[in-house]
Write an enzyme that holds these catalytic residues in place. Structure first.
Site, short mmCIF file in Angstrom:
data_model
loop_
_atom_site.label_atom_id
_atom_site.label_comp_id
_atom_site.label_asym_id
_atom_site.label_seq_id
_atom_site.Cartn_x
_atom_site.Cartn_y
_atom_site.Cartn_z
N ALA A 79 47.46 43.83 33.20
CA ALA A 79 46.60 44.92 33.66
C ALA A 79 45.92 44.58 34.98
CB ALA A 79 45.56 45.25 32.60
N THR A 247 62.25 39.67 39.51
CA THR A 247 63.14 39.71 38.36
C THR A 247 62.35 40.06 37.10
OG1 THR A 247 64.59 38.08 39.35
CG2 THR A 247 64.71 38.30 36.95
N CYS A 332 26.36 30.46 29.73
CA CYS A 332 27.17 29.32 29.31
C CYS A 332 28.58 29.77 28.94
CB CYS A 332 26.53 28.62 28.13
SG CYS A 332 26.41 29.64 26.67
C1 PLP Z 1 42.09 42.31 29.71
C2 PLP Z 1 41.74 43.40 30.61
C3 PLP Z 1 42.28 43.47 31.90
C4 PLP Z 1 43.16 42.39 32.48
O1 PLP Z 1 44.39 42.34 31.85
P1 PLP Z 1 45.38 41.11 32.12
O2 PLP Z 1 46.66 41.54 31.50
O3 PLP Z 1 44.75 39.95 31.42
O4 PLP Z 1 45.49 40.92 33.57
C5 PLP Z 1 41.95 44.55 32.68
N1 PLP Z 1 41.13 45.51 32.22
C6 PLP Z 1 40.59 45.46 31.00
C7 PLP Z 1 39.71 46.56 30.56
C8 PLP Z 1 40.88 44.41 30.16
O5 PLP Z 1 40.32 44.38 28.95
#
Ligand code: PLP
Length: 502
Positions: A79, A247, A332
């Protein structure tokens, strides 16, 4: 899901919003694909065609989850990449057409939306970052007012990864459609969990590892009408209709496809099950003093619960929950050392943001997990609350004995550290001492260390050691010396304090 590993108890996993365990059937499928003869889905020979067939079957499974046409799915690495491609790709295409494009997003978005938006700002793109209301929702009228000529994209999270708040996509879509502005939705936390339909949406991002698939593979849905309005960001062999070269990772994609199909099959049953688990947890925690739900009480995804525990220090709370794996809004936990900007945007102050826990559930979560979580949070909270500044000074049993007591306090909640000593006096010497503390585990340990040295000492000349000695005694890192100085300040206040008959 609590697994015994080599005789040791593995903590209960409550961090599905960060990443979910891979479904065993998905892992098995990926292993099968990896064991097949090599084949590049872009190649013309039989092995290539076999890989391509796997990719296209998975593409159909992925598309079905969001009601899309398979031809409109672009595979990415996750994402983060999908969000970057959607936002930067759209804004750069608009820049290339001339003028000053404008992008709108929300302050509580994921970093993979906010960071590319901020980067565009220095490249000639105008940016509006809207604020949600105190429940985390974007008001449709606020959005409508922000749209202007040149607005080339609205980017909005469907379900917030920290709070679980679910935006009203239909209302937002109506505003966007009315003004002919394309909408990008980051659906990483809702895909496979809430009903999703891409009708009317220009771009939609999601990722496999939040729904039982592997890490490192995701998708961007690109509506046919938007295809001419987005520029590829990764150039090469023209894969994925020229939108994302590289790819294709056949095994990852096959796993992603199966994970989507499984998620779609069980979505409704799972949603009800997770909602019940989440509600059981909240009902058990909401009566703890200082507990506050973060985010909207109803407009939310089933599997995420975010609670602020005002009056107890976040690092100590988190450190005490050894049997749980979860996230906090505390320094933390988030390696940045900053309190959660999402909770700050919802009106929580720094201390409250840091005293927050996010529990996120998923396909392998059980009723037992919730029981463990309830018992753990109640136990640690009670321990910390009993010595928090919210509690009265502990003078029980001191009534009428000896010369009376004296108090000394220093620090403040908003600074993250507060200490109050109470000493019962007899002939000018400390007969007994007690302490209340709001602070990190090191501060609490140093307070106990000091406390043990006070009895018998003359109040006029307390000599419990130096802050540096306490720091070393409790093996606190050098950065914690500041907290040790607050303990010294509280002792100094104790020496100056008024003696009161208990
Ligand atoms: C986890 C998350 C992402 C990032 O996804 P990745 O596949 O880890 O890069 C982006 N947006 C939201 C809301 C997410 O919870």
């Amino acid at each position: 899901m609590s697994i015994e590993q080599e005789g040791r108890r593995v903590p209960v996993y409550l961090d599905y919003a960060a990443t979910a365990p891979v479904e065993p059937r998905v892992a098995q499928r990926m292993a099968e694909v990896l064991a097949m003869p090599p084949g590049n889905a872009a190649a013309n020979h039989a092995a290539g065609q076999a890989a391509q067939a796997l990719v296209e079957a998975a593409r159909a499974q992925v598309a079905a989850l969001i009601g899309a046409n398979p031809a409109d799915i672009v595979f990415t690495s996750g994402a983060t990449e999908s969000n970057n491609l959607a936002i930067t790709g759209t804004a750069r295409a608009a820049l290339a057409r001339g003028g000053k494009p404008h992008v709108i997003t929300l302050a509580t978005e994921h970093k993979s939306v906010l960071e590319p938006v901020r980067a565009l700002e220095s490249q000639g793109v105008a940016v509006t970052i809207l604020r949600p209301d105190a429940s985390g929702l974007l008001d449709a009228a606020t959005l409508a007012a922000a749209i202007r000529p040149g607005t080339c994209l609205v980017s909005l999270l469907h379900v917030n990864n920290e709070t679980g708040v679910a935006q009203d996509l239909a209302a937002v879509l109506r505003v966007c459609a009315e003004h002919h502005v394309p909408l990008h939705v980051d659906a990483s936390q809702s895909a496979g969990k809430l009903p999703l339909d891409v009708a009317g949406i220009a771009l939609l991002s999601f990722t496999a590892h939040k729904l039982g698939g592997p890490q490192g593979i995701g998708a961007l849905y690109v509506a046919p009408a938007h295809r001419g309005c987005i520029q590829a960001q990764q150039l090469g062999g023209g894969h994925e209709r020229g939108l994302r070269a590289g790819t294709l990772a056949t095994h990852q994609i096959a796993g992603f496809g199966l994970a989507c199909e499984l998620a779609a099959q069980r979505r409704e049953v799972e949603a009800a099950r997770l909602r019940a688990l989440r509600d059981r947890l909240w009902l058990a925690l909401r009566d703890l003093p200082g507990a506050m739900l973060n985010g909207h009480p109803e407009a939310r995804a089933p599997g995420i619960l975010n609670v602020t525990f005002a009056g107890v220090e976040g690092e100590s709370l988190f450190a005490g929950l050894e049997e749980l794996t979860l996230s906090t809004g505390s320094a933390c936990n988030s390696r940045s050392g900053e309190p959660s900007y999402v909770l700050r945007a919802l009106g929580r102050d720094t201390a409250q943001a840091q005293s927050s826990l996010r529990v996120s559930l998923g396909w392998a979560s059980t009723d037992d997990d919730i029981s463990t979580a309830i018992a753990a949070v109640q136990r640690v909270h009670t321990l910390l609350w009993n010595q928090s500044p919210a509690r009265p000074v502990p003078l029980q049993g001191w009534e009428g004995v000896a010369d009376g007591h004296v108090l000394g306090e220093a620090g403040a909640l908003r600074l993250g550290t507060w200490v109050r000593f109470a000493a019962l006096l007899e002939n000018g010497r400390v007969k007994e001492a007690r302490v209340q503390v709001y602070g990190c585990p090191h501060t609490a340990a140093a307070c106990r260390h000091v406390l043990a040295r006070l009895p018998g000492q003359p109040l006029a000349a307390l000599a419990p050691g130096t802050p540096e000695e306490w720091r070393v005694a409790v093996t606190a890192p050098v950065e914690k010396l500041g907290q040790m100085l607050i303990i010294e300040d509280a002792l100094a206040a104790l020496c100056r304090g008024q003696i009161t008959r208990t």
